[in-house]
Design a protein around this motif. Structure first.
Motif, short mmCIF file in Angstrom:
data_model
loop_
_atom_site.label_atom_id
_atom_site.label_comp_id
_atom_site.label_asym_id
_atom_site.label_seq_id
_atom_site.Cartn_x
_atom_site.Cartn_y
_atom_site.Cartn_z
N ALA A 48 6.76 12.76 -10.22
CA ALA A 48 5.54 11.95 -10.18
C ALA A 48 5.86 10.47 -10.13
CB ALA A 48 4.66 12.27 -11.39
N ALA A 49 6.83 10.03 -10.92
CA ALA A 49 7.21 8.61 -10.92
C ALA A 49 7.77 8.19 -9.56
CB ALA A 49 8.24 8.35 -12.03
N ALA A 50 8.58 9.06 -8.95
CA ALA A 50 9.15 8.74 -7.64
C ALA A 50 8.05 8.68 -6.58
CB ALA A 50 10.20 9.78 -7.27
N SER A 51 7.10 9.58 -6.64
CA SER A 51 6.03 9.56 -5.64
C SER A 51 5.16 8.32 -5.80
CB SER A 51 5.18 10.83 -5.74
OG SER A 51 4.53 10.90 -6.98
N PHE A 52 4.91 7.88 -7.03
CA PHE A 52 4.16 6.64 -7.23
C PHE A 52 4.95 5.45 -6.68
CE2 PHE A 52 1.80 8.79 -10.79
CZ PHE A 52 0.57 8.73 -10.17
N ALA A 53 6.25 5.44 -6.88
CA ALA A 53 7.07 4.35 -6.36
C ALA A 53 7.04 4.31 -4.83
CB ALA A 53 8.50 4.48 -6.87
N VAL A 54 7.11 5.47 -4.20
CA VAL A 54 7.07 5.53 -2.74
C VAL A 54 5.71 5.07 -2.23
CG1 VAL A 54 7.05 7.13 -0.78
CG2 VAL A 54 8.83 7.30 -2.50
N LEU A 55 4.64 5.53 -2.84
CA LEU A 55 3.30 5.11 -2.42
C LEU A 55 3.10 3.61 -2.61
CD1 LEU A 55 1.08 8.02 -3.74
CD2 LEU A 55 1.55 7.43 -1.36
N PHE A 56 3.57 3.08 -3.72
CA PHE A 56 3.45 1.65 -3.98
C PHE A 56 4.21 0.84 -2.94
CE2 PHE A 56 4.94 -2.26 -6.03
CZ PHE A 56 3.71 -2.83 -6.33
N SER A 57 5.43 1.26 -2.62
CA SER A 57 6.21 0.50 -1.64
C SER A 57 5.60 0.59 -0.24
CB SER A 57 7.66 0.99 -1.63
OG SER A 57 7.72 2.34 -1.24
N LEU A 58 5.06 1.75 0.12
CA LEU A 58 4.40 1.86 1.43
C LEU A 58 3.16 0.98 1.50
CD1 LEU A 58 4.68 5.68 2.18
CD2 LEU A 58 5.88 3.81 3.32
N ASN A 59 2.37 0.98 0.45
CA ASN A 59 1.19 0.11 0.43
C ASN A 59 1.58 -1.36 0.50
OD1 ASN A 59 -0.81 2.06 0.33
ND2 ASN A 59 -0.69 2.23 -1.89
N PHE A 60 2.60 -1.72 -0.22
CA PHE A 60 3.08 -3.10 -0.22
C PHE A 60 3.52 -3.51 1.19
CE2 PHE A 60 6.30 -6.37 -1.22
CZ PHE A 60 5.53 -7.19 -2.03
N LYS A 61 4.25 -2.63 1.87
CA LYS A 61 4.74 -2.92 3.22
C LYS A 61 3.57 -3.04 4.20
CE LYS A 61 7.72 -1.21 6.86
NZ LYS A 61 8.60 -0.15 7.31
N VAL A 62 2.60 -2.15 4.11
CA VAL A 62 1.46 -2.18 5.03
C VAL A 62 0.62 -3.44 4.81
CG1 VAL A 62 -0.74 -1.04 5.53
CG2 VAL A 62 1.34 0.31 5.35
N ILE A 63 0.40 -3.81 3.58
CA ILE A 63 -0.42 -4.99 3.28
C ILE A 63 0.22 -6.24 3.85
CG2 ILE A 63 -1.22 -6.50 1.42
CD1 ILE A 63 -1.75 -3.94 -0.20
N PHE A 64 1.51 -6.42 3.64
CA PHE A 64 2.15 -7.64 4.10
C PHE A 64 2.40 -7.64 5.60
CE2 PHE A 64 2.98 -8.23 -0.42
CZ PHE A 64 2.52 -9.53 -0.54
N SER A 65 2.58 -6.49 6.21
CA SER A 65 2.75 -6.49 7.67
C SER A 65 1.42 -6.77 8.35
CB SER A 65 3.33 -5.15 8.13
OG SER A 65 2.40 -4.11 7.93
N GLU A 66 0.32 -6.29 7.79
CA GLU A 66 -1.00 -6.55 8.36
C GLU A 66 -1.39 -8.02 8.20
OE1 GLU A 66 -3.17 -4.67 10.10
OE2 GLU A 66 -1.62 -3.14 10.17
N SER A 67 -1.02 -8.64 7.08
CA SER A 67 -1.39 -10.04 6.87
C SER A 67 -0.67 -10.95 7.86
CB SER A 67 -1.11 -10.46 5.44
OG SER A 67 0.28 -10.44 5.18
N LYS A 68 0.56 -10.63 8.23
CA LYS A 68 1.29 -11.44 9.21
C LYS A 68 0.65 -11.31 10.59
CE LYS A 68 5.75 -11.24 6.90
NZ LYS A 68 7.11 -10.74 6.97
N LYS A 69 0.25 -10.11 10.97
CA LYS A 69 -0.38 -9.90 12.26
C LYS A 69 -1.72 -10.61 12.33
CE LYS A 69 1.69 -5.41 13.21
NZ LYS A 69 1.43 -3.98 13.39
#
Length: 88
Positions: A48-69
């Protein structure tokens, strides 16, 4: 004076009560109920901890890539609309 008598009678109302003795097997029954409850293994906690970490990192990456675009798109739109800095 009458109020003090009433307060004292309320405070002393528990003087004649005898203490209740619990069932001898009550403690062992409680202990058995606690032992019967399901325990989550450490494996599932780490999954569960690993899945939360993966979801958090994916959300973080999507948010910052969208803001640059969106910044680049906004800048391109602004530069195409405004040819001069005159507001009126």
């Amino acid at each position: 004076m009458e109020q003090e008598k009433w307060i004292n009678s309320i405070l002393n109302s528990t003087d004649g009560i005898t203490q209740v003795t619990p069932n001898d097997l009550l403690f062992s029954k409680i202990q058995n109920k606690i032992k019967e409850q399901n325990v989550v293994s450490n494996k599932w906690i780490w999954i569960a901890a690993a899945s939360f970490a993966v979801l958090f990192s994916l959300n973080f990456k999507v948010i910052f890539s969208e803001s640059k675009k969106s910044n680049n798109d906004t800048e391109m739109l602004a530069s195409s609309i405004y040819n001069s800095n005159q507001l009126y």
